[in-house]
Design an enzyme around this catalytic site. Structure first.
Site, PDB file in Angstrom:
ATOM      1  N   LYS A  16       4.213  -8.903   3.364  1.00  0.00           N
ATOM      2  CA  LYS A  16       2.816  -8.492   3.478  1.00  0.00           C
ATOM      3  C   LYS A  16       1.972  -9.401   2.591  1.00  0.00           C
ATOM      4  O   LYS A  16       1.576  -9.041   1.476  1.00  0.00           O
ATOM      5  CB  LYS A  16       2.671  -7.027   3.074  1.00  0.00           C
ATOM      6  CG  LYS A  16       1.493  -6.319   3.711  1.00  0.00           C
ATOM      7  CD  LYS A  16       1.621  -4.807   3.593  1.00  0.00           C
ATOM      8  CE  LYS A  16       0.517  -4.116   4.358  1.00  0.00           C
ATOM      9  NZ  LYS A  16       0.638  -2.640   4.273  1.00  0.00           N
ATOM     10  N   GLU A  36       4.293  -5.116  16.648  1.00  0.00           N
ATOM     11  CA  GLU A  36       3.862  -4.023  15.778  1.00  0.00           C
ATOM     12  C   GLU A  36       2.527  -3.506  16.259  1.00  0.00           C
ATOM     13  O   GLU A  36       2.095  -3.800  17.386  1.00  0.00           O
ATOM     14  CB  GLU A  36       3.752  -4.516  14.329  1.00  0.00           C
ATOM     15  CG  GLU A  36       2.781  -5.674  14.143  1.00  0.00           C
ATOM     16  CD  GLU A  36       2.809  -6.273  12.752  1.00  0.00           C
ATOM     17  OE1 GLU A  36       3.686  -5.884  11.953  1.00  0.00           O
ATOM     18  OE2 GLU A  36       1.956  -7.133  12.460  1.00  0.00           O
ATOM     19  N   THR A  56       0.857  -1.183   0.000  1.00  0.00           N
ATOM     20  CA  THR A  56       0.000   0.000   0.000  1.00  0.00           C
ATOM     21  C   THR A  56       0.893   1.232   0.000  1.00  0.00           C
ATOM     22  O   THR A  56       1.688   1.425   0.922  1.00  0.00           O
ATOM     23  CB  THR A  56      -0.927   0.015   1.226  1.00  0.00           C
ATOM     24  OG1 THR A  56      -1.625  -1.230   1.308  1.00  0.00           O
ATOM     25  CG2 THR A  56      -1.934   1.145   1.122  1.00  0.00           C
TER      26      THR A  56
END
Length: 271
Positions: free
Chosen positions: A140, A173, A28
């Site tokens: 990802k 995270e 992204t």
């Protein structure tokens, strides 16, 4: 809008392995002044993910051209790029899947990030922990069910973002961001060799810290490490960096690291 294999459409084959198994990867990116911020880093991320997932994608020049062209349609926004293994049979076997699917989508920038940058945010400790898997750690991939559960729980709290641990209880995270904290002149971030996503902005920050007056370390740490921090912040490719005010009983008021990183991250057009 969506582009699927170069065609403007929103329909994906029901037997695409992204639908069947979450078999693919994505990135992204932030669009600024009609350009993809850190374009080469996003392409490198997709390449690594395809290699680790054994996805035989080869149309890299075409994908780059599509990313540049789509980003040029608006001054600011979000460009999401997915690569799936393509259409396949009923079972897990990837035999015969030689035509990966590329999906690009364009959307408006998240409006709340500007507010977060000004006011700071609160983290809520998530009870949902990330499974440790060194083969998938860092990339990802499209298997985001853990993040869906983390986000679902977060929406039941007063927190803006989630503080996420792995299955061993180590800091990892946030739901959609990476984590940094500063103690004195030393900046820390979780080691992500077992779980978590190695974000594009995370690496950009690490590279800038290497030539700064700060000392930097990737560590395996428990949440208690944040209790001794002077400052905490989070980052992702869209934010790009946001200060953290509190998490539970812990509070932080310093903005020293944030003030150093924020203008650098805002100007991160090339990698």
């Amino acid at each position: 809008m969506f582009l699927i294999n170069g065609c403007q459409q929103q329909t994906l084959a029901a037997n695409d392995r992204a639908v069947q198994f979450g078999d693919g990867c994505f990135t992204t990116a932030r669009i600024q002044t009609g350009e993809v911020q850190l374009l080469s880093a996003h392409l490198a991320r997709l390449r690594e993910a395809c290699e680790r997932l054994f996805i035989p994608f080869t149309d890299w020049p075409l994908l780059e051209q599509e990313m540049i062209a789509l980003a040029g349609r608006q001054q600011a926004g979000v460009l999401k790029v997915m690569i799936t293994r393509g259409a396949g049979g009923r079972g897990y076997s990837a035999a015969g899947c030689q035509a990966p699917t590329r999906i690009l989508s364009l959307s408006a920038p998240p409006a709340h990030y500007a507010r977060w940058q000004q006011a700071g945010i609160t983290l809520a400790l998530s009870p949902i922990r990330l499974g440790r898997n060194p083969h998938l750690a860092g990339i990802k991939h499209l298997n985001r069910l853990e993040q869906v559960l983390i986000r679902t729980h977060l929406e039941q709290t007063a927190g803006d973002e989630a503080l996420v641990l792995d299955s061993d209880g180590l800091l990892t995270e946030c739901c959609a961001a990476n984590l940094f904290w500063r103690q004195g002149r030393t900046v820390f971030t979780p080691c992500l060799n077992q779980a978590g996503v190695k974000g594009i902005m995370r690496q950009f920050i690490i590279d800038r810290l290497a030539v700064s007056g700060f000392t930097f370390a990737e560590v395996n740490a428990r949440p208690k490490a944040l209790a001794d921090a002077d400052e905490v912040l989070i980052c992702n490719a869209l934010m790009p960096v946001v200060p953290v005010n509190a998490c539970g009983e812990w509070e932080w008021t310093s903005r020293e690291l944030y003030s150093f990183l924020s203008p650098l991250c805002e100007r991160a057009i090339s990698s």
